[in-house]
Design an enzyme around this catalytic site. Structure first.
Site, mmCIF file in Angstrom:
data_model
loop_
_atom_site.group_PDB
_atom_site.id
_atom_site.type_symbol
_atom_site.label_atom_id
_atom_site.label_comp_id
_atom_site.label_asym_id
_atom_site.label_seq_id
_atom_site.Cartn_x
_atom_site.Cartn_y
_atom_site.Cartn_z
ATOM 1 N N HIS A 140 1.198 7.333 -5.439
ATOM 2 C CA HIS A 140 1.803 7.415 -4.106
ATOM 3 C C HIS A 140 1.229 6.324 -3.203
ATOM 4 O O HIS A 140 1.975 5.620 -2.510
ATOM 5 C CB HIS A 140 1.534 8.807 -3.527
ATOM 6 N N GLU A 141 -0.095 6.170 -3.226
ATOM 7 C CA GLU A 141 -0.728 5.175 -2.367
ATOM 8 C C GLU A 141 -0.422 3.748 -2.818
ATOM 9 O O GLU A 141 -0.205 2.854 -1.998
ATOM 10 C CB GLU A 141 -2.244 5.415 -2.323
ATOM 11 N N HIS A 144 2.857 2.741 -1.458
ATOM 12 C CA HIS A 144 2.816 2.299 -0.064
ATOM 13 C C HIS A 144 2.538 0.800 0.010
ATOM 14 O O HIS A 144 3.147 0.074 0.800
ATOM 15 C CB HIS A 144 1.734 3.054 0.714
ATOM 16 N N GLU A 204 7.133 8.252 3.430
ATOM 17 C CA GLU A 204 6.358 9.181 2.595
ATOM 18 C C GLU A 204 7.214 9.680 1.423
ATOM 19 O O GLU A 204 6.742 9.758 0.287
ATOM 20 C CB GLU A 204 5.855 10.365 3.427
#
Length: 317
Positions: A140-141, A144, A204
């Site tokens: 997930h990070e 980003h 997100e």
């Protein structure tokens, strides 16, 4: 969610960003019609200055506030191996790897560019998640960074700030037209803040999809998110207040964790503290109930409602 879901997310972000820039453009043009070219030029330069300042100093602020210590591959071999694997799949340079001396279980990414990316985990998350859950969160990070979210959010968050400065400098003007522009700028500031929050929530969702795209298992990410809510709710209030200003960097909204627990009982069917692949499959084919208060609070949050987020993940199974 698949390709269609990703396309919809991109479209929403694009339209929201265009609308945000349209707001500041209209205000600057109104000022220009009253003051001449000097007014808009000043605020345009002010906006560029704010964006540049945020761009330059934000990594240092994050490092200091989160008490980040960068670790070598010898100090954290498994963490480095996961980040390296995920970065390779995402097609970006391997980010620097850090551990934040914070008890709140979470992770975050920051930096100026893809080549300057940093991925950090808190000590709390290392104690809470299993390896596959942690890998999904790191994905997930990494997503980003892959999507340039650091740059996008720096850019769009500066626009409401410019509107606020226009409001402050105009509201007490004796010129009636400038006073009206000040009030318009205040309204634009409030609307702009809501749009920035909306863009943050969409990103997100997009990062969740990105995690699955580079190898994270949907049920493992869902389980990690579920655990992070409970872990945040159990954290010390003083520690949560300490990171309040930077909670947008986290995987979940740590301030809303306690309020989200009740709704999340709908997803952990056997109440064992995790979300299995079978439980996520069941969520896919049934409705979840989100209270009116939770829906309203979501509008004021940088992160989507966690129950909605897990429901979205179920669509990727």
């Amino acid at each position: 969610m698949g390709r269609i879901g990703t396309w919809k997310l991109k479209l929403r972000m694009f339209l929201a960003t265009i609308f945000l820039f349209a707001i500041i453009y209209v205000i600057l043009m109104l000022i220009g019609s009253i003051m001449g070219f000097g007014g808009p030029l000043f605020y345009m330069l002010l906006g560029l200055g704010i964006i540049l300042l945020q761009y330059l100093i934000s990594p240092s602020i994050v490092e200091a506030t989160m008490r980040v210590e960068y670790v070598s591959p010898e100090e954290a071999p498994r963490l480095h191996a996961m980040v390296e694997e995920l970065a390779m799949k995402a097609g970006i340079p391997k980010p620097r790897v850090g551990i934040a001396d914070i008890g709140i279980p979470n992770a975050f990414a920051f930096g100026r560019t893809k080549s300057d990316g940093r991925v950090c985990v808190t000590r709390g998350i290392l104690r809470l998640l299993d390896e596959e859950e942690l890998k999904a969160v790191l994905g997930h990070e990494i997503s980003h960074i892959r999507h340039n979210d650091m740059i996008v959010m720096t850019l769009v968050s500066a626009i409401p700030l410019i509107c606020y400065y226009i409001y402050i400098s105009s509201i007490f003007s004796r010129d009636r037209d400038m006073s009206l522009i000040g009030l318009l700028a205040l309204v634009a500031y409030l609307i702009g803040q809501l749009i920035v929050l909306f863009i943050s929530r969409v990103r997100e969702y997009y990062a969740d999809y990105g995690s699955v795209e580079i190898g994270g298992q949907p049920h493992k990410l869902a389980s990690a998110l579920y655990k992070l809510v409970y872990g945040s709710a159990a954290s010390e209030e003083d520690e949560i207040r300490e990171v309040e200003g930077l909670k947008a960097f986290f995987v979940n909204d740590v301030s809303r964790a306690t309020a989200e627990i009740e709704d999340l009982r709908q997803v952990d069917l056997d109440m064992n503290g995790t979300i299995s692949e079978g439980e996520l499959q069941q969520i896919k084919y049934r409705d979840v109930k989100i209270g009116a208060a939770a829906r309203i609070m979501e509008l004021l949050s940088t992160h989507p409602n966690m129950l909605k987020r897990i429901k979205r993940l179920s669509e990727l199974t």
